[in-house]
Design an enzyme around this catalytic site. Structure first.
Site, PDB file in Angstrom:
ATOM      1  CB  CYS A  16      -0.882  -0.017   1.240  1.00 35.47           C
ATOM      2  SG  CYS A  16       0.099   0.068   2.743  1.00 35.47           S
ATOM      3  CG  HIS A  45       3.840  -7.683  10.668  1.00 39.07           C
ATOM      4  ND1 HIS A  45       2.792  -6.890  11.042  1.00 39.07           N
ATOM      5  CD2 HIS A  45       4.708  -7.662  11.713  1.00 39.07           C
ATOM      6  CE1 HIS A  45       3.014  -6.419  12.265  1.00 39.07           C
ATOM      7  NE2 HIS A  45       4.159  -6.872  12.680  1.00 39.07           N
ATOM      8  CG  HIS A  79       2.071  -0.758  12.079  1.00 38.45           C
ATOM      9  ND1 HIS A  79       1.204  -1.043  11.068  1.00 38.45           N
ATOM     10  CD2 HIS A  79       2.844  -1.856  12.232  1.00 38.45           C
ATOM     11  CE1 HIS A  79       1.446  -2.267  10.628  1.00 38.45           C
ATOM     12  NE2 HIS A  79       2.442  -2.784  11.304  1.00 38.45           N
ATOM     13  CG  HIS A 129      -2.274  -4.316  14.340  1.00 37.19           C
ATOM     14  ND1 HIS A 129      -1.857  -3.088  13.913  1.00 37.19           N
ATOM     15  CD2 HIS A 129      -1.922  -5.186  13.368  1.00 37.19           C
ATOM     16  CE1 HIS A 129      -1.282  -3.204  12.723  1.00 37.19           C
ATOM     17  NE2 HIS A 129      -1.313  -4.474  12.368  1.00 37.19           N
ATOM     18  CD  GLU A 131      -3.832   1.342  12.131  1.00 36.55           C
ATOM     19  OE1 GLU A 131      -3.505   0.647  11.150  1.00 36.55           O
ATOM     20  OE2 GLU A 131      -4.962   1.842  12.265  1.00 36.55           O
ATOM     21  CB  THR A 167      -5.880   2.131   8.688  1.00 36.12           C
ATOM     22  OG1 THR A 167      -4.768   1.297   8.989  1.00 36.12           O
ATOM     23  CG2 THR A 167      -5.741   3.467   9.366  1.00 36.12           C
ATOM     24  CB  CYS A 195      -6.436   3.601   4.710  1.00 38.30           C
ATOM     25  SG  CYS A 195      -5.801   1.991   4.237  1.00 38.30           S
ATOM     26  CB  SER A 223       0.798  -9.677   7.340  1.00 37.49           C
ATOM     27  OG  SER A 223      -0.117  -8.786   6.758  1.00 37.49           O
ATOM     28  CB  SER A 267       3.085  -6.170   4.672  1.00 33.82           C
ATOM     29  OG  SER A 267       2.265  -7.274   4.987  1.00 33.82           O
TER      30      SER A 267
HETATM   31  S1  SF4 Z   1      -3.197   3.205   6.630  1.00 34.75           S
HETATM   32 FE1  SF4 Z   1      -1.993   1.334   6.762  1.00 34.75          FE
HETATM   33  S2  SF4 Z   1      -2.813   0.010   5.157  1.00 34.75           S
HETATM   34 FE2  SF4 Z   1      -3.558   2.080   4.741  1.00 34.75          FE
HETATM   35  S3  SF4 Z   1      -2.088   2.971   3.324  1.00 34.75           S
HETATM   36 FE3  SF4 Z   1      -1.412   3.522   5.373  1.00 34.75          FE
HETATM   37  S4  SF4 Z   1       0.001   1.913   6.021  1.00 34.75           S
HETATM   38 FE4  SF4 Z   1      -1.153   1.154   4.259  1.00 34.75          FE
END
Ligand code: SF4
Length: 301
Positions: A16, A45, A79, A129, A131, A167, A195, A223, A267
């Site tokens: 991403c 990951h 994250h 997690h 994040e 996200t 996201c 992951s 990832s």
């Molecule tokens: S929020 Fe997380 S999954 Fe979405 S673009 Fe950013 S790093 Fe990637």
């Protein structure tokens, strides 16, 4: 021979923008290397990427204590982290490079904005997690994390609650749980912080996985977003393989399936996806090729 349309590789498969940006930052530091480079936790990951970074002598440390007596550059991964941890790291001797994804920062800012107005925060996500642990740090110690309807039903009543999402959460789960959380508050502020890259990946997966006989999800078993993607696929297609590399493919299923959809988590590097797709094509081509013997097998010395 396998027809081109029999094997479809997702447009949304692989890194991403947030992960890509973090990796590019580390590579740029490596290219200009003047000091040792560390990441706070594994950058992503994925075993293949982690091994590649280790070969370049870019290593993960896990606590601010480990950073205390080190010189060099420390990269905060996509994250993100808690504001407290950020302060601790900035007080140590290493230079800190913040590669937190802007879309994670957006969720952090929403939590901080409502926390100062005395809202409780509810995060729909996985409490373990990285994040989510980072997001919780913005909630001024008034935070709950829920990952199932049962957990949402068990929440207390709030005067004011601010609901956000990890996200990479599955959108249907976010909507189902937010509906429940609404019943637990006089004032409820809901922000869908899943996201856009995750939404696109889920949309494409839902469209394609149900038309496939076999879905192959490529990416790390640790992951969270890849595991969640595989779970989504299992609800849409009878045969789903979650593999880290081409060596883990169930060859019999690959040969027998009419239509195969290959996708990957945020990832997963493109070279790993390409290797899996190449092996799938090779196996199918080989299976449809006939071997013609000009002698009786076993007779020739
Ligand atoms: S929020 Fe997380 S999954 Fe979405 S673009 Fe950013 S790093 Fe990637």
């Amino acid at each position: 021979m396998a027809k081109a349309e029999d094997i479809l590789v997702a447009k949304s498969a692989g890194f991403c923008p947030g992960v890509k940006h973090a990796i590019e930052q580390v590579f740029a530091l490596e290219a200009a290397r003047k000091k040792p480079i560390y990441t706070l936790g594994p950058l992503i990951h994925n075993k293949q990427v982690t091994s590649m970074l280790e070969r370049k002598d870019i290593r993960a440390i896990h606590t601010p204590e480990e950073a205390t007596n080190k010189q060099g550059v420390l990269v905060i991964r996509a994250h993100g982290i808690t504001p407290d941890l950020q302060r601790q790291l900035e007080a140590c001797e290493m230079s800190v490079v913040d590669a937190t994804c802007p879309l994670v920062k957006h969720a952090q800012n929403i939590i901080a904005k409502y926390a100062v107005q005395d809202y409780h925060t509810v995060i729909i996500g996985d409490a373990e997690h990285a994040e989510v642990i980072g997001l919780m740090g913005y909630a001024q110690n008034r935070c709950h994390v829920v990952s199932s309807l049962e957990e949402a039903k068990a929440l207390p009543h709030f005067e004011k609650v601010n609901v956000v999402s990890q996200t990479t959460q599955q959108e249907s789960v976010f909507y189902e749980l937010s509906e429940e959380i609404k019943k637990h508050a006089d004032i409820c502020q809901i922000s869908n912080t899943i996201c856009q890259p995750t939404k696109d990946r889920q949309k494409e997966t839902m469209e394609q996985a149900q038309n496939a006989d076999l879905v192959i999800v490529v990416g790390g078993k640790h992951s969270a977003n890849t595991t969640r993607l595989a779970a989504l696929c299992r609800g849409l297609c009878k045969h789903v393989q979650h593999v880290e590399t081409e060596d883990e493919l169930n060859e019999k299923e690959v040969v027998e399936a009419k239509k195969i959809f290959i996708t990957a988590g945020a990832s997963t590097p493109s070279w790993v996806i390409d290797s899996v797709a190449f092996r799938v094509k090779t196996l199918r081509d080989r299976a449809t090729r006939k071997v013609v013997y000009r002698y009786k097998p076993g007779e020739k010395k």
